[in-house]
Design a protein around this motif. Structure first.
Motif, PDB file in Angstrom:
ATOM      1  N   SER A 215       1.018  -1.208  -0.172  1.00 44.64           N
ATOM      2  CA  SER A 215      -0.270  -0.185   0.164  1.00 44.64           C
ATOM      3  C   SER A 215       1.206   1.079  -0.332  1.00 44.64           C
ATOM      4  N   TYR A 218       0.551   2.796  -3.094  1.00 49.80           N
ATOM      5  CA  TYR A 218      -0.816   3.322  -4.019  1.00 49.80           C
ATOM      6  C   TYR A 218      -0.562   4.886  -4.218  1.00 49.80           C
ATOM      7  N   LYS A 219      -0.450   5.943  -3.414  1.00 49.52           N
ATOM      8  CA  LYS A 219       0.251   7.375  -3.930  1.00 49.52           C
ATOM      9  C   LYS A 219       1.225   7.940  -4.365  1.00 49.52           C
ATOM     10  N   TYR A 224      -3.646   4.177  -8.326  1.00 43.92           N
ATOM     11  CA  TYR A 224      -4.765   4.369  -8.492  1.00 43.92           C
ATOM     12  C   TYR A 224      -5.925   4.946  -9.616  1.00 43.92           C
ATOM     13  N   GLN A 277      -0.479   3.653   8.234  1.00 45.49           N
ATOM     14  CA  GLN A 277      -0.982   4.669   7.625  1.00 45.49           C
ATOM     15  C   GLN A 277      -1.285   4.123   6.142  1.00 45.49           C
ATOM     16  N   ALA A 278       0.076   3.685   5.368  1.00 47.64           N
ATOM     17  CA  ALA A 278      -0.134   3.271   4.448  1.00 47.64           C
ATOM     18  C   ALA A 278      -1.727   3.028   3.723  1.00 47.64           C
ATOM     19  N   ASP A 279      -1.911   1.807   4.954  1.00 53.15           N
ATOM     20  CA  ASP A 279      -3.528   0.722   4.117  1.00 53.15           C
ATOM     21  C   ASP A 279      -4.394   1.758   3.927  1.00 53.15           C
ATOM     22  N   ASN A 280      -4.407   2.768   5.164  1.00 54.27           N
ATOM     23  CA  ASN A 280      -5.712   3.497   5.751  1.00 54.27           C
ATOM     24  C   ASN A 280      -5.860   4.590   4.695  1.00 54.27           C
ATOM     25  N   SER A 281      -4.862   5.201   3.926  1.00 53.44           N
ATOM     26  CA  SER A 281      -4.756   5.953   2.616  1.00 53.44           C
ATOM     27  C   SER A 281      -5.327   5.450   1.413  1.00 53.44           C
ATOM     28  N   ILE A 282      -5.740   3.816   1.736  1.00 48.12           N
ATOM     29  CA  ILE A 282      -6.049   3.782   0.588  1.00 48.12           C
ATOM     30  C   ILE A 282      -7.955   3.795   0.647  1.00 48.12           C
ATOM     31  N   PRO A 283      -8.945   4.473  -0.264  1.00 51.69           N
ATOM     32  CA  PRO A 283     -10.346   4.869   0.023  1.00 51.69           C
ATOM     33  C   PRO A 283     -10.536   3.240   0.750  1.00 51.69           C
TER      34      PRO A 283
END
Length: 347
Positions: A215, A218-219, A224, A277-283
């Motif tokens: 994750s 991801y950003k 995305y 934190q990275a996991d939670n950044s994914i909607p």
């Protein structure tokens, strides 16, 4: 770290502090280079190691191939890179990042806390004095292991959510990990050559139907875009990736390996916080859960692939035996724990 380990580490640091050590360069692969979380953690490592005379400088890389090549060429005294690249220096610890080896499925659901607990226990095992001999291959010594995060399937079409649906799909296979192409072919899918610098662009442009990525990418890599409106991040860890520190033991103070491994073990929860934190950044709407039936099928497919690939000599059998023992310690009721698979191998 408990008080006993902390006291042991302090004593080790004190006993080593008098040893004169030349300057050492540690080359650090971080997807974000010198601005990434791993590089930031490594700065703290440098300060900790000064207590026994190590004089470490850091160099950040966004290309892990170049980082490991510079280490091989002697331009770095140590390198921190993913287990995919570190495996060439230590096959046993490199086995941590193998297909499904640390994934725990309970009652048809992925148990992420238990999966990370397997990784924690493995790092504890390898940080113990009893494991020192396994940490050294030639002049190369494992100086520490830390979690990077689960490699999740990321797809541009949510309908790619079963083992059967993977047939004919184009999936990224990293050039430096032969196991990936073997597994992809085993699923009836098509491996497409890629590396850390190209897989995101190929996925985002539609050249790939699926990639497996942590994750944290991801950003920064804009994955995305490849997922779009119809895709998803499937909450099934194909593997849990790790960073591993490898150093030339002839260029560091005697005994640093054990101290270094213990230090990185103490940073496990800090690294896990970055992963969360990275996991939670994914909607939330981007995540896709597997049905219990498909979670079992994926788990079985990865296990069979892992065993087959080990039989071909690509995965380290000794490392996989250690991982199974830890996995069954965390989840003893799994049916695999009553079988001898991955335990009866001889090196």
């Amino acid at each position: 770290m408990n008080r006993t380990n902390l006291a042991a580490l302090t004593m080790a640091l004190a006993s080593l502090s008098a040893q004169a050590a030349p300057s050492q360069k540690v080359c650090v692969y971080d997807m974000l280079g010198a601005s990434g979380d791993l590089f930031s953690m490594t700065k703290d490592y440098v300060l900790a190691m000064q207590k026994f005379g190590a004089n470490i400088t850091l160099k950040g890389y966004t290309d892990e191939r170049q980082a490991t090549e510079d280490y091989r060429a002697g331009q770095c005294d140590a390198v921190i890179t993913t287990a995919f690249r570190a495996r060439q220096f230590n096959r046993t610890t490199g086995a941590i990042d193998t297909l499904g080896s640390t994934t725990i499925v309970r009652d048809g659901k992925i148990d992420m806390p238990s999966s990370y607990e397997v990784v924690r226990k493995l790092i504890q095992t390898y940080a113990s004095p009893a494991a020192r001999a396994l940490m050294v291959e030639g002049d190369h010594e494992v100086g520490g292991i830390m979690p990077l995060g689960a490699a999740y399937p990321m797809v541009h079409d949510r309908r790619i959510n079963t083992v059967e649906a993977l047939a004919g799909k184009r999936i990224a296979a990293f050039d430096h990990d032969k196991a990936q192409a073997i597994m992809i072919k085993r699923m009836g899918a098509i491996p497409v050559s890629a590396d850390i610098t190209t897989f995101a662009g190929k996925f985002n442009s539609g050249l790939l139907d699926m990639v497996a990525s942590p994750s944290i990418a991801y950003k920064p890599l804009e994955l995305y875009r490849g997922i779009g409106d119809g895709g998803a991040v499937v909450r099934f860890p194909i593997m849990i990736l790790t960073y591993q520190m490898i150093f030339n033991k002839t260029r560091f103070p005697e005994g640093m390996g054990e101290v270094s491994r213990t230090y990185w073990l103490s940073q496990f929860d800090r690294a896990l916080q970055f992963i969360k934190q990275a996991d939670n950044s994914i909607p939330p709407t981007t995540w896709q859960e597997l049905s219990p039936e498909n979670a079992y099928k994926y788990s079985l497919m990865l296990r069979e692939s892992r065993i087959d690939i080990a039989q071909q000599g690509i995965y380290d059998k000794r490392g996989l035996k250690v991982i199974k023992r830890v996995r069954c310690n965390v989840n003893p009721t799994d049916p695999e724990c009553s079988t001898k698979s991955e335990e009866e191998w001889r090196q």
